[in-house]
Design an enzyme around this catalytic site. Structure first.
Site, mmCIF file in Angstrom:
data_model
loop_
_atom_site.group_PDB
_atom_site.id
_atom_site.type_symbol
_atom_site.label_atom_id
_atom_site.label_comp_id
_atom_site.label_asym_id
_atom_site.label_seq_id
_atom_site.Cartn_x
_atom_site.Cartn_y
_atom_site.Cartn_z
ATOM 1 N N GLU A 129 -22.995 5.846 3.976
ATOM 2 C CA GLU A 129 -22.997 5.595 2.543
ATOM 3 C C GLU A 129 -22.945 4.104 2.250
ATOM 4 O O GLU A 129 -22.401 3.318 3.027
ATOM 5 C CB GLU A 129 -21.783 6.268 1.875
ATOM 6 C CG GLU A 129 -21.802 7.780 1.981
ATOM 7 C CD GLU A 129 -20.549 8.410 1.391
ATOM 8 O OE1 GLU A 129 -19.696 7.657 0.861
ATOM 9 O OE2 GLU A 129 -20.430 9.635 1.463
ATOM 10 N N CYS A 155 -21.353 -2.490 -1.159
ATOM 11 C CA CYS A 155 -20.386 -2.077 -0.139
ATOM 12 C C CYS A 155 -21.150 -1.281 0.917
ATOM 13 O O CYS A 155 -21.814 -0.296 0.589
ATOM 14 C CB CYS A 155 -19.291 -1.223 -0.777
ATOM 15 S SG CYS A 155 -18.084 -0.579 0.395
ATOM 16 N N CYS A 162 -15.576 7.718 10.883
ATOM 17 C CA CYS A 162 -14.539 6.738 11.213
ATOM 18 C C CYS A 162 -13.501 7.399 12.104
ATOM 19 O O CYS A 162 -13.099 8.544 11.861
ATOM 20 C CB CYS A 162 -13.877 6.202 9.943
ATOM 21 S SG CYS A 162 -12.663 4.891 10.248
ATOM 22 N N CYS A 166 -7.421 7.728 8.495
ATOM 23 C CA CYS A 166 -6.464 7.624 7.386
ATOM 24 C C CYS A 166 -6.522 8.913 6.561
ATOM 25 O O CYS A 166 -7.599 9.311 6.111
ATOM 26 C CB CYS A 166 -6.801 6.418 6.513
ATOM 27 S SG CYS A 166 -6.760 4.849 7.406
ATOM 28 N N CYS A 169 -8.437 9.342 3.115
ATOM 29 C CA CYS A 169 -9.819 8.868 3.092
ATOM 30 C C CYS A 169 -10.765 9.989 3.477
ATOM 31 O O CYS A 169 -10.580 10.651 4.505
ATOM 32 C CB CYS A 169 -9.964 7.692 4.053
ATOM 33 S SG CYS A 169 -11.638 7.063 4.220
ATOM 34 N N GLY A 212 -16.342 3.613 8.301
ATOM 35 C CA GLY A 212 -16.114 3.032 9.605
ATOM 36 C C GLY A 212 -15.138 1.862 9.600
ATOM 37 O O GLY A 212 -14.742 1.344 8.564
ATOM 38 N N GLU A 213 -14.734 1.461 10.789
ATOM 39 C CA GLU A 213 -13.864 0.305 11.030
ATOM 40 C C GLU A 213 -14.730 -0.821 11.589
ATOM 41 O O GLU A 213 -15.139 -0.783 12.760
ATOM 42 C CB GLU A 213 -12.750 0.684 12.007
ATOM 43 C CG GLU A 213 -11.979 -0.471 12.627
ATOM 44 C CD GLU A 213 -11.435 -1.474 11.626
ATOM 45 O OE1 GLU A 213 -11.842 -2.647 11.694
ATOM 46 O OE2 GLU A 213 -10.602 -1.077 10.774
ATOM 47 N N SER A 244 -13.814 -6.105 6.233
ATOM 48 C CA SER A 244 -12.504 -5.465 6.131
ATOM 49 C C SER A 244 -12.106 -4.833 7.461
ATOM 50 O O SER A 244 -12.957 -4.431 8.259
ATOM 51 C CB SER A 244 -12.549 -4.388 5.039
ATOM 52 O OG SER A 244 -11.305 -3.725 4.938
ATOM 53 N N SER A 267 -7.040 -3.724 5.153
ATOM 54 C CA SER A 267 -6.703 -2.467 4.490
ATOM 55 C C SER A 267 -5.259 -2.132 4.868
ATOM 56 O O SER A 267 -5.005 -1.527 5.911
ATOM 57 C CB SER A 267 -7.662 -1.356 4.926
ATOM 58 O OG SER A 267 -8.960 -1.622 4.464
ATOM 59 N N LEU A 268 -4.325 -2.518 4.015
ATOM 60 C CA LEU A 268 -2.908 -2.471 4.359
ATOM 61 C C LEU A 268 -2.278 -1.130 4.005
ATOM 62 O O LEU A 268 -1.804 -0.399 4.869
ATOM 63 C CB LEU A 268 -2.174 -3.607 3.651
ATOM 64 C CG LEU A 268 -0.737 -3.843 4.085
ATOM 65 C CD1 LEU A 268 -0.683 -4.368 5.512
ATOM 66 C CD2 LEU A 268 -0.036 -4.805 3.137
ATOM 67 N N HIS A 269 -2.176 -0.848 2.693
ATOM 68 C CA HIS A 269 -1.750 0.444 2.153
ATOM 69 C C HIS A 269 -0.269 0.764 2.328
ATOM 70 O O HIS A 269 0.236 1.673 1.677
ATOM 71 C CB HIS A 269 -2.594 1.595 2.704
ATOM 72 C CG HIS A 269 -4.064 1.330 2.642
ATOM 73 N ND1 HIS A 269 -4.661 0.816 1.504
ATOM 74 C CD2 HIS A 269 -5.052 1.469 3.560
ATOM 75 C CE1 HIS A 269 -5.958 0.664 1.736
ATOM 76 N NE2 HIS A 269 -6.214 1.042 2.959
ATOM 77 N N ASN A 343 -8.438 7.343 -5.185
ATOM 78 C CA ASN A 343 -9.356 8.377 -5.645
ATOM 79 C C ASN A 343 -8.954 9.693 -4.979
ATOM 80 O O ASN A 343 -8.794 9.737 -3.748
ATOM 81 C CB ASN A 343 -10.798 8.041 -5.258
ATOM 82 C CG ASN A 343 -11.497 7.255 -6.346
ATOM 83 O OD1 ASN A 343 -11.481 7.651 -7.510
ATOM 84 N ND2 ASN A 343 -12.107 6.147 -5.974
ATOM 85 N N CYS A 386 -14.572 6.815 -0.318
ATOM 86 C CA CYS A 386 -15.409 6.489 0.831
ATOM 87 C C CYS A 386 -15.657 7.734 1.671
ATOM 88 O O CYS A 386 -14.729 8.421 2.080
ATOM 89 C CB CYS A 386 -14.715 5.420 1.668
ATOM 90 S SG CYS A 386 -15.628 4.947 3.121
#
Length: 440
Positions: A129, A155, A162, A166, A169, A212-213, A244, A267-269, A343, A386
């Site tokens: 995507e 983006c 991935c 997470c 996600c 993905g990472e 990121s 990407s902390l969160h 989201n 995502c």
């Protein structure tokens, strides 16, 4: 990797923990039986490769410039559209390379056309995507000139699926398919640029925050950034690119040694290890203090501010304790925090923090001495999270698997909120991805 797509405008706890089992299985489109097309993508050739091939074909060196101009200036989709080249050379290019690594696009518009989310079908059946976000000029001065110029931000994805997993996600639910090739990364840009060109506009920013990472496909990502910033090719300045990561510390250290001019985003969160073990399973390999230390060193070495992305999940990571932990973690660093309401994603028990709670959290972090921007969600009516379009295409996992996943998240989360570190090991996909990416 990023859980949502956002604008650039400022604007008692639920239990959480790592899932006790992998996300409900979905069909992996990259394993769907479609043969991989092993011809290299023309747009992904690194510096010197095209010249070497042309020399072997007995072609003059200036043909490289003509080919690049056809790809990046004329947005050619096929070899036949490269009309500055002789027919024989067009035929040889078509037989040797793929002119486009994306087989099909499905574009969904949202926000009255201000957000366009695209599901890309690759040659082997993998789905990825990208999201194109439009920002009109605003804040005009006395002469009618915009204080903030018009922007078009894309983006893009670096992997199909991935491995980080997470649990908030949608891409994490899909699991890991494969790394993207360099051409598959930059062809997402070419497709968006082609659509924008039809309106007389052009891309102004690119962010590697899609599926993905990126730092687990670091070599291909760096090749893509080099192509996108090369003035002979796409020609976007590196300072308009953001890469990121969920916290691949060896990858961050490697970037620091290279001294790139693009922006690093984390990407902390969560700023507390027990909670981040839950929300970002990679934290079990590289704890949050190590991630922040690597980011701090990167900022000092490059002079580039690090951006911390923080998804706000109601009752999970939006408490005063979390705000104070976040401020302590990055206070005094060359850093900025972006708060992003979550989201909603299927098969998790969580929802976004309320606007009031986000504002209170932001104010507390600011009082702690850290710059904060509250981001507004974009594209909710086009599957904003995502991986959500790809997840929808893959179909619903079995209901029992969904129930076990949700129950496991809630059951084990109580320990995380009491401060206990996770004893869960990394999933096999993530271990394999870390090994393949050389991130030890």
């Amino acid at each position: 990797m990023s859980p949502t797509y956002t604008t650039g405008e400022t604007a008692g706890a639920t239990a959480v923990t790592p899932p006790p089992e992998p996300a409900p299985a979905r069909a992996r489109r990259s394993d769907s039986g479609h043969p991989r097309n092993l011809r290299p993508g023309l747009s992904g050739l690194v510096d010197g490769e095209l010249e070497k091939w042309l020399a072997a074909e007995g072609q003059p060196a200036y043909r490289a410039r003509q080919i690049r101009d056809a790809i990046w200036r004329a947005n050619a989709a096929t070899a036949d559209e490269m009309r500055t080249l002789p027919a024989q050379l067009r035929s040889r290019l078509d037989k040797t390379f793929r002119m486009d690594t994306i087989a099909e696009d499905e574009v969904k518009a949202a926000d009255d056309g201000m957000t366009e989310k695209t599901l890309h079908l690759l040659a082997d059946g993998a789905l990825i995507e990208s999201v194109l976000m439009h920002y009109p000029a605003r804040g005009f001065d006395g002469q009618g000139r915009p204080i903030h110029r018009e922007r078009h931000t894309l983006c893009i994805s670096s992997q199909a699926g991935c491995a980080v997993g997470c649990p908030f996600c949608a891409t994490g639910e899909l699991g890991f398919g494969r790394d993207l090739e360099t051409a598959e990364i930059v062809d997402q840009v070419r497709h968006a640029a082609r659509r924008l060109a039809s309106t007389g506009s052009h891309l102004t920013n690119i962010v590697f925050m899609g599926m993905g990472e990126p730092l687990l496909n670091l070599e291909r990502v760096l090749e893509a950034v080099a192509i996108l910033s090369d003035p002979r090719q796409f020609g976007l300045g590196a300072r308009h690119v953001v890469v990121s990561t969920a916290g691949v510390v060896p990858g961050i250290r490697h970037l620091t040694a290279l001294g790139p001019q693009f922006t690093l985003a984390i990407s902390l969160h969560a700023a507390r290890d027990p909670l981040r073990d839950v929300l970002v399973p990679l934290n079990r390999r590289w704890p949050v203090a190590e991630v922040a230390a690597a980011a701090r060193d990167h900022a000092r070495a490059t002079g580039r501010r690090v951006s911390y992305e923080y998804v706000m999940i109601s009752g999970v990571n939006d408490t005063d304790v979390d705000a104070d932990a976040l401020a302590r973690l990055v206070r005094g660093d060359l850093a900025h925090v972006n708060l992003i309401p979550m989201n909603p994603v299927a098969h998790t028990p969580w929802g976004p923090s309320s606007p009031e709670r986000v504002a209170q959290f932001a104010a507390r972090v600011r009082r702690g001495g850290v710059g904060v921007t509250v981001r507004a969600n974009r594209g909710q009516d086009a599957g904003a999270a995502c991986g959500q379009l790809a997840a929808d295409r893959a179909g619903e996992p079995p209901a029992p698997a969904v129930a076990r996943r949700r129950e496991g998240i809630v059951r084990q989360s109580e320990a995380a909120l009491r401060g206990s570190r996770s004893s869960e090991r990394l999933g096999a996909d993530l271990e394999a991805a870390i090994g393949a990416g050389g991130a030890r």
